[in-house]
Write a protein that holds these residues in place. Structure first.
Motif, PDB file in Angstrom:
ATOM      1  N   SER A  73      -2.974  -2.594   0.408  1.00 57.91           N
ATOM      2  CA  SER A  73      -2.293  -3.895   0.476  1.00 57.91           C
ATOM      3  C   SER A  73      -1.023  -3.897   1.328  1.00 57.91           C
ATOM      4  CB  SER A  73      -1.958  -4.389  -0.934  1.00 57.91           C
ATOM      5  OG  SER A  73      -1.093  -3.484  -1.596  1.00 57.91           O
TER       6      SER A  73
ATOM      7  N   ARG B   8      -1.428  -9.744   2.964  1.00 55.89           N
ATOM      8  CA  ARG B   8      -1.981  -8.886   1.925  1.00 55.89           C
ATOM      9  C   ARG B   8      -3.481  -9.072   1.748  1.00 55.89           C
ATOM     10  NH1 ARG B   8      -4.346  -8.949  -2.644  1.00 55.89           N
ATOM     11  NH2 ARG B   8      -3.958  -7.381  -4.219  1.00 55.89           N
TER      12      ARG B   8
ATOM     13  N   ASP C 269      -2.891  -2.105  -6.197  1.00 56.37           N
ATOM     14  CA  ASP C 269      -2.240  -2.298  -4.902  1.00 56.37           C
ATOM     15  C   ASP C 269      -1.480  -1.030  -4.520  1.00 56.37           C
ATOM     16  OD1 ASP C 269      -3.056  -4.932  -4.548  1.00 56.37           O
ATOM     17  OD2 ASP C 269      -1.206  -5.788  -5.347  1.00 56.37           O
TER      18      ASP C 269
END
Length: 85
Positions: free
Chosen positions: A42, A50, A78
């Motif tokens: 991410s 993102r 993430d």
């Protein structure tokens, strides 16, 4: 009995750059290969937002697995959400 090996790396591309050769050799030796990046990439770009970079990294990983005949497993977090305790 099926022999299995699972590659687990923190970031997208870590498996391809650091483990692919070994995994392919294990596959040639009869192992079923599983593949997982813990984080989804991410924060891997200043160019893309993102959601775009996460989708791109996921597609790259899935394509790598399809080409090599590996079993793909989804990322679980993430970037910056991986902690070593």
């Amino acid at each position: 009995m099926t022999k299995r090996a699972m590659a687990i790396a923190c970031h997208p591309d870590d498996i391809e750059f650091g483990m692919a050769g070994t995994l392919l050799r294990l596959q040639q030796a009869g192992y079923e290969i599983h593949y997982m990046n813990v984080s989804n990439g991410s924060l891997g770009s200043e160019k893309y937002d993102r959601d775009t970079i996460v989708a791109m990294r996921r597609n790259e990983a899935k394509t790598s697995c399809e080409l090599a005949g590996f079993h793909y497993h989804e990322s679980i977090c993430d970037d910056l959400e991986v902690f070593y305790n």
